[in-house]
Motif scaffolding. Sequence first.
Motif, PDB file in Angstrom:
ATOM      1  N   TYR A 530     -16.688  16.512  15.864  1.00  0.00           N
ATOM      2  CA  TYR A 530     -15.910  17.614  15.113  1.00  0.00           C
ATOM      3  C   TYR A 530     -16.748  18.890  15.488  1.00  0.00           C
ATOM      4  CZ  TYR A 530     -13.153  14.021  13.152  1.00  0.00           C
ATOM      5  OH  TYR A 530     -12.370  12.945  12.925  1.00  0.00           O
ATOM      6  N   TYR A 532     -17.882  22.688  14.072  1.00  0.00           N
ATOM      7  CA  TYR A 532     -17.581  23.496  12.857  1.00  0.00           C
ATOM      8  C   TYR A 532     -18.148  24.667  13.222  1.00  0.00           C
ATOM      9  CZ  TYR A 532     -17.488  19.120  10.180  1.00  0.00           C
ATOM     10  OH  TYR A 532     -17.250  17.794   9.472  1.00  0.00           O
ATOM     11  N   GLN A 543     -13.849  33.191   8.039  1.00  0.00           N
ATOM     12  CA  GLN A 543     -13.132  32.028   8.191  1.00  0.00           C
ATOM     13  C   GLN A 543     -13.836  30.760   9.000  1.00  0.00           C
ATOM     14  OE1 GLN A 543      -8.914  32.432  10.071  1.00  0.00           O
ATOM     15  NE2 GLN A 543      -9.910  31.534  11.855  1.00  0.00           N
ATOM     16  N   THR A 545     -13.549  26.989  10.547  1.00  0.00           N
ATOM     17  CA  THR A 545     -12.685  26.151  11.485  1.00  0.00           C
ATOM     18  C   THR A 545     -13.469  25.129  11.863  1.00  0.00           C
ATOM     19  OG1 THR A 545     -11.908  28.300  12.434  1.00  0.00           O
ATOM     20  CG2 THR A 545     -11.359  26.248  13.570  1.00  0.00           C
ATOM     21  N   LEU A 558      -8.241  21.214  13.411  1.00  0.00           N
ATOM     22  CA  LEU A 558      -7.889  20.371  12.444  1.00  0.00           C
ATOM     23  C   LEU A 558      -7.637  21.287  11.277  1.00  0.00           C
ATOM     24  CD1 LEU A 558      -9.905  17.230  13.037  1.00  0.00           C
ATOM     25  CD2 LEU A 558      -7.457  17.534  13.707  1.00  0.00           C
ATOM     26  N   TYR A 559      -8.502  22.162  11.245  1.00  0.00           N
ATOM     27  CA  TYR A 559      -8.695  22.856   9.671  1.00  0.00           C
ATOM     28  C   TYR A 559      -9.107  24.375  10.101  1.00  0.00           C
ATOM     29  CZ  TYR A 559     -10.421  23.953   5.179  1.00  0.00           C
ATOM     30  OH  TYR A 559     -10.614  24.771   4.186  1.00  0.00           O
ATOM     31  N   GLN A 560      -8.381  25.334   9.341  1.00  0.00           N
ATOM     32  CA  GLN A 560      -8.860  26.668   9.501  1.00  0.00           C
ATOM     33  C   GLN A 560      -8.373  27.557   8.386  1.00  0.00           C
ATOM     34  OE1 GLN A 560      -6.988  29.391  12.736  1.00  0.00           O
ATOM     35  NE2 GLN A 560      -9.046  29.573  13.464  1.00  0.00           N
ATOM     36  N   ALA A 561      -9.358  27.756   7.342  1.00  0.00           N
ATOM     37  CA  ALA A 561      -9.060  28.783   6.366  1.00  0.00           C
ATOM     38  C   ALA A 561     -10.048  29.765   6.144  1.00  0.00           C
ATOM     39  CB  ALA A 561      -9.115  27.522   5.225  1.00  0.00           C
ATOM     40  N   LEU A 594     -11.951  16.586   6.436  1.00  0.00           N
ATOM     41  CA  LEU A 594     -10.948  17.422   5.761  1.00  0.00           C
ATOM     42  C   LEU A 594     -11.116  17.433   4.431  1.00  0.00           C
ATOM     43  CD1 LEU A 594      -8.111  16.776   8.255  1.00  0.00           C
ATOM     44  CD2 LEU A 594      -9.566  18.462   8.247  1.00  0.00           C
ATOM     45  N   ASN A 595     -12.116  16.696   3.926  1.00  0.00           N
ATOM     46  CA  ASN A 595     -12.045  16.669   2.596  1.00  0.00           C
ATOM     47  C   ASN A 595     -13.733  16.488   1.878  1.00  0.00           C
ATOM     48  OD1 ASN A 595      -9.213  16.349   1.339  1.00  0.00           O
ATOM     49  ND2 ASN A 595      -9.409  14.620   2.921  1.00  0.00           N
TER      50      ASN A 595
END
Length: 708
Positions: A530, A532, A543, A545, A558-561, A594-595
């Motif tokens: 992964y 980061y 942001q 990611t 996988l993740y973006q916020a 993701l958590n």
Amino acid sequence: MSSPIHFKRIILSLLILLLCTSFSYSQDSLNISAVASMYDFWFGVVDMAVNESIAFLSTGSTGLKVINFADPDNIEVLYEGDPFQNTSNLQLVGNRLFVLTDGIKIFDISDPSDLVPVDHIEGNFTEFYYSEDILFAIYYNRTDDEKFLHIYEQERDHMNLRGSILLADQYRSFSSIQSSGTTLYFTSTRFGDNLYAVDFHDFENINISTFDFGELENLVVYNNYLIANIDYENLLLFDISEPLNPTQVDIDGLVELNENLITIQNDLLYTGRYGIIYVYELDNLPNVVLVGQITPPDNYDFNYISIVGDSLIYKMNNGFKIFDISEYNNPALIIEYLFGGGVSSGALYDQFLLCSPVYGGVASIDISNPLHPLQFNLVENFHFDHIQIQGDYAFTSESYIDNYHYNHHFNITDLSDLPETVPLFNGGEQGEFDRFQVAGDRIYTLTFPASAGAENYFLIMDISDIQYPDTIGFYRTPSSMQRLIVDDNIAYVTEYDNLLLLDLTDETNPTVLSRLPIDVFFDMTLHDNYLYIQAYRYPLENQETIIDVSDPQNPQILYQAPIDRYYSIFDFSGDYMYKDIGRYISILDVSDPLNPIETGFYETSGSAFDLIIDEPYLYVMDGSQLLVLDCSEAIDWNGVPQQNTKTPATISIGDAYPNPFNATLSIPFSIQQPGKVDISLYNLQGQTVFNNTQLIQNGISRFNLRVD
């Protein structure tokens, strides 16, 4: 049996303990505790004000220093430290000193060695400016992420809030402020640095006007004129006889048009260009008359020069210099006061932590016992901005200013005989040879172009012969490359708006595996499969990611916020992420990417420049200190910390923790060989109040005392 070893009867008075204590602790923490810190030599000058022979220095998280330099051969420190922790801006007005710290504090400095509090404006302020009994301050409401311009009026020794206005995004940060009558002029560091005028003649009806004159900086008001720089070099003059309708007029008489405004005082304008300071008379604006020029002995950045009377003051991160300029053509150095600089980067080598102050060499700290750093040596002729250590070699990049341009060097240094260092390779000026990674006998690096329009390179260099690195392959792109990670024959490179994956199987010809469009990067780290990424999406939200790169030809987001604040420094150890979020160290369990679960945090006095993980300890370099954090509870640590048992070079005694007014004390010390140590505690009258004998096995120990 070895013979007893006696200290010179370790004389510890309450006063000495109080003065020597250098540990720092925060109540705002979870599962993380500070076990040691070093402040000596680690602070730099954030702001500075001078009144005759007294200098007031804001040193960031280590507070305020007041220095008397009337006798250059006998400089006297009149005041330092509490209660001025976390200082930034200073402004000196007559016998009043305004300090941006915990709110805005105002002090009477009639006696510089005894600063008397006059007023304290509480609140979370980011900037301020005082002129003609009016104080302008930027107040930040963290809860709603809003900034306000507060205007205070002085009545005797107290500041009363008279008006306030909510600031829009485009002028939420001041870069230069001046006032004239009931009009405040400022430029902003956001959205083009336009000129803004605040009409505050009616405190209940404050208005802001915007004028698009370009990127203005360094504002100075003189009579009915406003002088400013545009594009950080050319001078502009504005007629402000109508305060809310500034009109640009031409300046006649300048030696060069592209001069940098320094200051105005006593009807004289000081400007600078290419190492020369020009002095002009202003009696007949818009016409100016050259009356002299000053050539400082070094290529100083004009943004850090101020003129006070016949003195030129140059502020540096690690101190200041003052020159007598009464003879323009022959500036004479009056005083040079240096005391270190902020910590910027570091790396572990054997039992040493090598830390780079902003200026002044490299600090070599013995951390064989992390609870008490025993030594502090300054390694001369060795500097770095970024460092990686492999074996006995340090691979570093350093930047410096020459003729007002940043230059960058890549160096290889032999550390095997610390504190002596042996330079092996100096790469010279190769563009911005800044980001790199060393693996085995290869160096992977990015070179930013040394000039506009030049191409960017990803280089692969063979270092089998450590003194003669040889480029064996490269990838060329017109896009700016910013960050680099190499793992298992794959290079992860950030372009301006892409993640670029390169196949390094054929080192002579790296090829593109894939490109993934993504926002502007700030930093990235690879953990397992992964990636980061922190993206600074100016002027939009920041942001975070996470990208799955298990298939290099098809990376997947996988993740973006959005996040409240980007974290510029972060790293991994096992399943834990360590990161700094601006004066906040956080540890996250990322076994499930993701958590993530926060397992510990610690609030520091400054934002980290670098984090060094040596579990269970975390070494934090926050620009003013080296802070050692014990993270064993946050990472569920069950191991035994690695203690280097190398015999200490000298007998030494460390600082008492936490302080002499607690019921318990812990005092670290070291001796040169195992044996018995007699420890005695004396009171201020010299009377023995405690005596103890300990048997020390490994030369390093800690004495614990409880006083009931």
